[in-house]
Design an enzyme around this catalytic site. Structure first.
Site, PDB file in Angstrom:
ATOM      1  N   GLU A  92       0.906  -1.049  -0.093  1.00 57.22           N
ATOM      2  CA  GLU A  92      -0.122   0.011   0.029  1.00 57.22           C
ATOM      3  C   GLU A  92       0.965   1.130  -0.068  1.00 57.22           C
ATOM      4  OE1 GLU A  92      -2.518  -1.217   3.565  1.00 57.22           O
ATOM      5  OE2 GLU A  92      -1.266   0.321   4.356  1.00 57.22           O
ATOM      6  N   CYS A 333      -0.661   2.528   8.580  1.00 62.48           N
ATOM      7  CA  CYS A 333       0.262   1.659   8.168  1.00 62.48           C
ATOM      8  C   CYS A 333      -0.341   0.192   8.226  1.00 62.48           C
ATOM      9  CB  CYS A 333       1.461   1.645   9.104  1.00 62.48           C
ATOM     10  SG  CYS A 333       2.527   0.355   8.884  1.00 62.48           S
TER      11      CYS A 333
HETATM   12  N1  SAH Z   1       9.678   0.121   9.604  1.00 61.44           N
HETATM   13  C1  SAH Z   1       9.850   1.389   9.647  1.00 61.44           C
HETATM   14  C2  SAH Z   1       8.836   2.433   8.937  1.00 61.44           C
HETATM   15  C3  SAH Z   1       7.390   1.694   8.667  1.00 61.44           C
HETATM   16  S1  SAH Z   1       6.478   1.977  10.147  1.00 61.44           S
HETATM   17  C4  SAH Z   1       9.844   1.853  10.943  1.00 61.44           C
HETATM   18  O1  SAH Z   1       9.644   0.909  12.066  1.00 61.44           O
HETATM   19  O2  SAH Z   1       9.810   2.932  11.441  1.00 61.44           O
HETATM   20  C5  SAH Z   1       6.181   3.923  10.022  1.00 61.44           C
HETATM   21  C6  SAH Z   1       5.741   4.420  11.369  1.00 61.44           C
HETATM   22  O3  SAH Z   1       4.661   3.975  11.812  1.00 61.44           O
HETATM   23  C7  SAH Z   1       6.733   3.791  12.525  1.00 61.44           C
HETATM   24  O4  SAH Z   1       7.255   4.882  13.541  1.00 61.44           O
HETATM   25  C8  SAH Z   1       5.814   2.805  13.288  1.00 61.44           C
HETATM   26  O5  SAH Z   1       6.475   2.583  14.513  1.00 61.44           O
HETATM   27  C9  SAH Z   1       4.502   3.552  13.161  1.00 61.44           C
HETATM   28  N2  SAH Z   1       3.308   2.731  13.440  1.00 61.44           N
HETATM   29  C10 SAH Z   1       3.179   1.584  13.246  1.00 61.44           C
HETATM   30  N3  SAH Z   1       1.909   0.874  13.313  1.00 61.44           N
HETATM   31  C11 SAH Z   1       1.329   1.887  14.174  1.00 61.44           C
HETATM   32  C12 SAH Z   1      -0.005   2.224  14.653  1.00 61.44           C
HETATM   33  N4  SAH Z   1      -0.727   1.403  14.877  1.00 61.44           N
HETATM   34  N5  SAH Z   1      -0.061   3.540  15.257  1.00 61.44           N
HETATM   35  C13 SAH Z   1       0.661   4.500  15.163  1.00 61.44           C
HETATM   36  N6  SAH Z   1       2.011   4.361  14.543  1.00 61.44           N
HETATM   37  C14 SAH Z   1       2.180   3.278  14.042  1.00 61.44           C
END
Ligand code: SAH
Length: 344
Positions: A92, A333
């Site tokens: 996505e 995400c």
């Molecule tokens: N793998 C990378 C990038 C993808 S996630 C990382 O971990 O940074 C992008 C951001 O969204 C990250 O900061 C992640 O921790 C956050 N994230 C993931 N799931 C989430 C959720 N349910 N609510 C808020 N932020 C979330």
């Protein structure tokens, strides 16, 4: 198997097309078709001789990226895309329109394996890495489908970009290359959960991109509980890699912190966060956690989040709360992909 022509950079394509006995200007034409005119097929490359187009079609492929869903938010100028890759995997991407320009959030892997407790993408595990072309073409397709010029790119969708390091670095070079979309590196942000060796490598690539670290907790002990990857790369080590990145590139680090009610939004978290971040040239981005159906984390109410922010601000921390986008279209995400694959 046919070669992925869209993952070849400018020099590699020149070599490849030269190897077919073609003149250098042909390679320049093809690169322009792929990365400026954003062609999806060789048939579109009308200024190439028919014979060459046929040959390209026999030996090379432009990896497919089929729009399986396109949702437009009713609440804010945000659009979400679900793309199907040639092998059936789903990824996505999100388009967010701002006053300063259009920002696209892309995925770097199909699924991922870091297992963060609050993340919808972690549920299915890692399927595979994306090729440079598959990262580029998320942006190309969105630009083509919407007619909007993309000026900013964040690599914050599904996947851990620094777990797909070589493809990711090539993607950044091609995205900012003057022969392609030529997006300024200062308008590109990569988010990592903290893969320390590759954060240090990234600091040496000579990029001007912003590094965002998924912090989410103010101590090693708490971070491990939310992010299993912290078992491998401890908080001290991760912060050290952030400092190294700043020293080397001069780019201010962004720390991301998903606010989870009762878990990391307490007064002690304010204290510990202040200790960690004070004295670091950085920006803290608070993201009220997006509830994921399979998880029972909740976000603090608005006032509590504001309080948390204000206390940090008083302590001299440069902090903002991220404005929510596209919540009516599974903007967060992994959520659209998750729903789509679970429904099958
Ligand atoms: N793998 C990378 C990038 C993808 S996630 C990382 O971990 O940074 C992008 C951001 O969204 C990250 O900061 C992640 O921790 C956050 N994230 C993931 N799931 C989430 C959720 N349910 N609510 C808020 N932020 C979330």
């Amino acid at each position: 198997m046919k070669k992925d022509i869209c993952s070849l950079n400018y020099e590699e394509l020149a070599e490849e097309i030269g190897g077919l006995g073609e003149k250098p200007f042909r390679s320049r034409q093809i690169y322009e078709w792929l990365h400026v005119k954003l062609a999806d097929s060789f048939d579109e490359m009308t200024n190439l001789p028919g014979k060459l187009r046929e040959r390209l079609g026999r030996e090379y492929e432009i990896p497919g990226l089929k729009a399986a869903a396109h949702q437009i938010s009713q609440e804010d100028p945000t659009e979400k895309f679900l793309f199907e890759l040639a092998d059936g995997n789903m990824i996505e991407s999100v388009l967010m329109k701002y006053s300063y320009g259009n920002s696209v959030c892309i995925s770097s892997q199909a699924g991922w394996r870091m297992g963060c407790r609050f993340c919808a993408s972690a549920i299915g595990g890692l399927e595979r890495n994306l090729a440079p072309s598959e990262m580029l073409r998320q942006i190309y397709r969105i630009q083509k489908m919407t007619g909007e010029r993309v000026s900013n790119v964040v690599i914050m969708g599904t996947g851990e970009p620094l777990d797909n390091y070589d493809n990711f670095v090539k993607f950044i070079r091609m995205l900012s290359d003057e022969h392609g979309l030529h997006i300024s590196q200062r308008n590109i942000t990569v988010s990592t959960c903290g893969i320390v060796p590759n954060m240090r490598r990234l600091a040496g690539e000579g990029f001007q991109i912003t590094l965002a670290l998924s912090l989410h907790a103010s101590s090693q002990e708490k971070r491990v509980r939310l992010m299993p990857v912290a078992n491998r790369y401890g908080l001290e080590e991760v912060l050290g890699a952030c400092d190294a990145y700043f020293l080397k590139t001069g780019r201010r680090i962004t720390f991301e912190y998903s606010l989870i009610a009762g878990v990391n939004d307490r007064p002690e978290d304010v204290r510990e966060l202040t200790e960690i971040l004070r004295g670091r040239n950085c920006h803290l981005n608070l993201i009220p956690v997006n509830p994921v159906r399979e998880r029972d984390y909740r976000r603090p109410d608005r006032k509590k989040a504001e309080d948390f922010k204000n206390k940090l601000e008083k302590n001299g921390i440069n902090v903002t709360i991220r404005r929510e986008r596209g919540s009516d279209i599974d903007g967060a995400c992994g959520q659209l992909r998750r729903r789509h694959t679970a429904a099958k």
